[in-house]
Motif scaffolding. Structure first.
Motif, PDB file in Angstrom:
ATOM      1  N   UNK A  36       0.819  -1.217   0.000  1.00  0.00           N
ATOM      2  CA  UNK A  36       0.000   0.000   0.000  1.00  0.00           C
ATOM      3  C   UNK A  36       0.851   1.264   0.000  1.00  0.00           C
ATOM      4  N   UNK A  37       1.686   1.381  -1.015  1.00  0.00           N
ATOM      5  CA  UNK A  37       2.482   2.594  -1.159  1.00  0.00           C
ATOM      6  C   UNK A  37       1.574   3.720  -1.662  1.00  0.00           C
ATOM      7  N   UNK A  38       1.663   4.885  -1.042  1.00  0.00           N
ATOM      8  CA  UNK A  38       0.893   6.051  -1.472  1.00  0.00           C
ATOM      9  C   UNK A  38       1.844   7.225  -1.658  1.00  0.00           C
ATOM     10  N   UNK A  39       1.516   8.079  -2.607  1.00  0.00           N
ATOM     11  CA  UNK A  39       2.330   9.261  -2.831  1.00  0.00           C
ATOM     12  C   UNK A  39       1.946  10.324  -1.810  1.00  0.00           C
ATOM     13  N   UNK A  40       2.930  10.788  -1.074  1.00  0.00           N
ATOM     14  CA  UNK A  40       2.679  11.794  -0.040  1.00  0.00           C
ATOM     15  C   UNK A  40       3.212  13.161  -0.415  1.00  0.00           C
ATOM     16  N   UNK A  41       3.893  13.248  -1.557  1.00  0.00           N
ATOM     17  CA  UNK A  41       4.416  14.537  -1.977  1.00  0.00           C
ATOM     18  C   UNK A  41       5.357  14.379  -3.149  1.00  0.00           C
ATOM     19  N   UNK A  42       6.081  15.447  -3.433  1.00  0.00           N
ATOM     20  CA  UNK A  42       7.045  15.436  -4.535  1.00  0.00           C
ATOM     21  C   UNK A  42       8.217  16.309  -4.146  1.00  0.00           C
ATOM     22  N   UNK A  43       9.418  15.848  -4.495  1.00  0.00           N
ATOM     23  CA  UNK A  43      10.616  16.601  -4.158  1.00  0.00           C
ATOM     24  C   UNK A  43      11.609  16.510  -5.305  1.00  0.00           C
ATOM     25  N   UNK A  44      12.029  17.648  -5.814  1.00  0.00           N
ATOM     26  CA  UNK A  44      12.977  17.711  -6.929  1.00  0.00           C
ATOM     27  C   UNK A  44      12.497  16.877  -8.116  1.00  0.00           C
ATOM     28  N   UNK A  45      11.190  16.926  -8.378  1.00  0.00           N
ATOM     29  CA  UNK A  45      10.630  16.216  -9.527  1.00  0.00           C
ATOM     30  C   UNK A  45      10.443  14.729  -9.309  1.00  0.00           C
ATOM     31  N   UNK A  46      10.711  14.239  -8.104  1.00  0.00           N
ATOM     32  CA  UNK A  46      10.563  12.807  -7.811  1.00  0.00           C
ATOM     33  C   UNK A  46       9.453  12.609  -6.789  1.00  0.00           C
ATOM     34  N   UNK A  47       8.720  11.517  -6.940  1.00  0.00           N
ATOM     35  CA  UNK A  47       7.629  11.218  -6.015  1.00  0.00           C
ATOM     36  C   UNK A  47       8.173  10.855  -4.641  1.00  0.00           C
ATOM     37  N   UNK A  48       7.479  11.290  -3.629  1.00  0.00           N
ATOM     38  CA  UNK A  48       7.760  10.866  -2.259  1.00  0.00           C
ATOM     39  C   UNK A  48       6.638   9.919  -1.854  1.00  0.00           C
ATOM     40  N   UNK A  49       6.997   8.676  -1.478  1.00  0.00           N
ATOM     41  CA  UNK A  49       5.973   7.684  -1.163  1.00  0.00           C
ATOM     42  C   UNK A  49       6.159   7.179   0.263  1.00  0.00           C
ATOM     43  N   UNK A  50       5.085   6.669   0.818  1.00  0.00           N
ATOM     44  CA  UNK A  50       5.129   6.088   2.148  1.00  0.00           C
ATOM     45  C   UNK A  50       4.194   4.888   2.142  1.00  0.00           C
ATOM     46  N   UNK A  51       4.401   3.969   3.091  1.00  0.00           N
ATOM     47  CA  UNK A  51       3.588   2.770   3.150  1.00  0.00           C
ATOM     48  C   UNK A  51       2.429   2.983   4.118  1.00  0.00           C
ATOM     49  N   UNK A  52       1.221   2.694   3.646  1.00  0.00           N
ATOM     50  CA  UNK A  52       0.024   2.821   4.464  1.00  0.00           C
ATOM     51  C   UNK A  52      -0.673   1.465   4.472  1.00  0.00           C
ATOM     52  N   UNK A  53      -0.702   0.818   5.606  1.00  0.00           N
ATOM     53  CA  UNK A  53      -1.280  -0.524   5.705  1.00  0.00           C
ATOM     54  C   UNK A  53      -2.528  -0.458   6.572  1.00  0.00           C
ATOM     55  N   UNK A  54      -3.687  -0.819   6.028  1.00  0.00           N
ATOM     56  CA  UNK A  54      -4.917  -0.785   6.844  1.00  0.00           C
ATOM     57  C   UNK A  54      -4.791  -1.718   8.044  1.00  0.00           C
ATOM     58  N   UNK A  55      -5.215  -1.288   9.230  1.00  0.00           N
ATOM     59  CA  UNK A  55      -5.169  -2.161  10.415  1.00  0.00           C
ATOM     60  C   UNK A  55      -5.933  -3.455  10.172  1.00  0.00           C
ATOM     61  N   UNK A  56      -5.353  -4.560  10.655  1.00  0.00           N
ATOM     62  CA  UNK A  56      -6.015  -5.850  10.549  1.00  0.00           C
ATOM     63  C   UNK A  56      -5.782  -6.588   9.250  1.00  0.00           C
ATOM     64  N   UNK A  57      -5.043  -5.985   8.316  1.00  0.00           N
ATOM     65  CA  UNK A  57      -4.831  -6.617   7.022  1.00  0.00           C
ATOM     66  C   UNK A  57      -3.531  -7.402   6.944  1.00  0.00           C
ATOM     67  N   UNK A  58      -2.502  -6.913   7.600  1.00  0.00           N
ATOM     68  CA  UNK A  58      -1.176  -7.424   7.275  1.00  0.00           C
ATOM     69  C   UNK A  58      -0.792  -6.906   5.902  1.00  0.00           C
ATOM     70  N   UNK A  59       0.332  -7.375   5.372  1.00  0.00           N
ATOM     71  CA  UNK A  59       0.738  -6.900   4.054  1.00  0.00           C
ATOM     72  C   UNK A  59       1.544  -7.972   3.332  1.00  0.00           C
ATOM     73  N   UNK A  60       1.638  -7.839   2.013  1.00  0.00           N
ATOM     74  CA  UNK A  60       2.320  -8.828   1.165  1.00  0.00           C
ATOM     75  C   UNK A  60       3.479  -8.195   0.414  1.00  0.00           C
ATOM     76  N   UNK A  61       4.467  -9.015   0.124  1.00  0.00           N
ATOM     77  CA  UNK A  61       5.535  -8.619  -0.793  1.00  0.00           C
ATOM     78  C   UNK A  61       5.799  -9.786  -1.736  1.00  0.00           C
ATOM     79  N   UNK A  62       6.234  -9.487  -2.941  1.00  0.00           N
ATOM     80  CA  UNK A  62       6.600 -10.512  -3.920  1.00  0.00           C
ATOM     81  C   UNK A  62       8.113 -10.493  -4.103  1.00  0.00           C
ATOM     82  N   UNK A  63       8.736 -11.669  -4.040  1.00  0.00           N
ATOM     83  CA  UNK A  63      10.188 -11.778  -4.200  1.00  0.00           C
ATOM     84  C   UNK A  63      10.507 -12.897  -5.186  1.00  0.00           C
ATOM     85  N   UNK A  64      11.691 -12.875  -5.713  1.00  0.00           N
ATOM     86  CA  UNK A  64      12.099 -13.833  -6.733  1.00  0.00           C
ATOM     87  C   UNK A  64      12.196 -15.245  -6.179  1.00  0.00           C
ATOM     88  N   UNK A  65      12.050 -16.200  -7.058  1.00  0.00           N
ATOM     89  CA  UNK A  65      12.267 -17.611  -6.740  1.00  0.00           C
ATOM     90  C   UNK A  65      13.221 -18.166  -7.794  1.00  0.00           C
TER      91      UNK A  65
END
Length: 260
Positions: A36-65
């Protein structure tokens, strides 16, 4: 809500590890199951993002196999790790794991993936996450079934007491005792071990930058000869090596007997 990646991910069979994880990461975000990455702003033309995880959901990531671990007919395979919400009360953790894993599995199947849960049993309140092996198969195909008891003899994180060695350390000793000193061994998480095995680890050959495919093949053949005598079996990369794409040549060595 946006992905941390600024562009739409496209799977590239010539670069399956990077592009596969990127595609599934973006699909998890679409489902609301990712980090749940969300854009929270912009700095020097680049997006500033932060992770927002709804309570009770946990979160997932995908990695190589590693491709040696893919189902036989898969053209894409990644590991999706679901992390439990650490703030769930102890009395509710079993239900949290059951319901959220069902949601994650259903979401991945919506995108056409086969989902499997190999490895030793993980326990809510004890383990932080549950790994899933997620693969894309030809229409009508299915991965080989995961045996329910294939990892009953293993702990999630096994402990080893002298004279027993962690499998990667044991492989390193076997290779060095045979004067094969140019190899690197790496630990393999137990959920990636073939079922019913007692030891498994990764063997890599970090040869010179100008090494050819023939050099890679010869180096792995030398390691295979030595390890076969020591009782190991092997899982191999599923397509021809390409030094322009593949980082290092490797094999996965495993055995079903006590390596001591």
């Amino acid at each position: 809500m946006t992905s941390a990646a600024p562009t739409t991910a496209v799977y590239d069979p010539a670069d399956p590890h990077r592009s596969g994880a990127a595609l599934v990461t973006q699909q998890l975000d679409v489902l609301g199951l990712g980090e749940h990455w969300v854009q929270t702003g912009e700095q020097n033309g680049r997006r500033v993002v932060d992770r927002r995880i709804p309570p009770g959901h946990g979160w997932c990531r995908a990695v190589r196999v590693y491709q040696a671990l893919w189902p036989a007919t898969a053209d894409l395979c990644v590991e999706v790790d679901w992390f439990a919400d650490p703030d769930i009360p102890a009395a509710e953790q079993d239900e949290h794991w059951r319901t959220r894993l069902a949601t994650v599995t259903a979401g991945l199947k919506f995108f056409g993936y086969a989902v499997q849960m190999p490895g030793p049993l993980r326990m809510p309140g004890v383990d932080r996450y549950q790994p899933l092996i997620v693969s894309r198969l030809p229409r009508g195909a299915a991965p080989a079934p995961v045996p329910a008891d294939g990892w009953d003899h293993l702990e999630v994180v096994p402990s080893y007491r002298w004279p027993a060695r962690e499998p990667a350390q044991h492989l390193d000793v076997v290779l060095k005792d045979s004067r094969l000193t140019s190899y690197v061994t790496r630990r393999l998480e137990t959920h990636l071990w073939p079922p019913y095995t007692t030891a498994a680890a990764l063997v890599l050959w970090p040869g010179p930058q100008d090494a050819t495919v023939d050099d890679w093949t010869s180096a792995l053949a030398r390691a295979r000869r030595v390890l076969r005598i020591a009782g190991y079996r092997f899982l191999d990369h599923r397509r021809p090596w390409d030094p322009a794409i593949d980082h290092l040549p490797y094999l996965i060595a495993y055995r079903r007997e006590d390596p001591r």
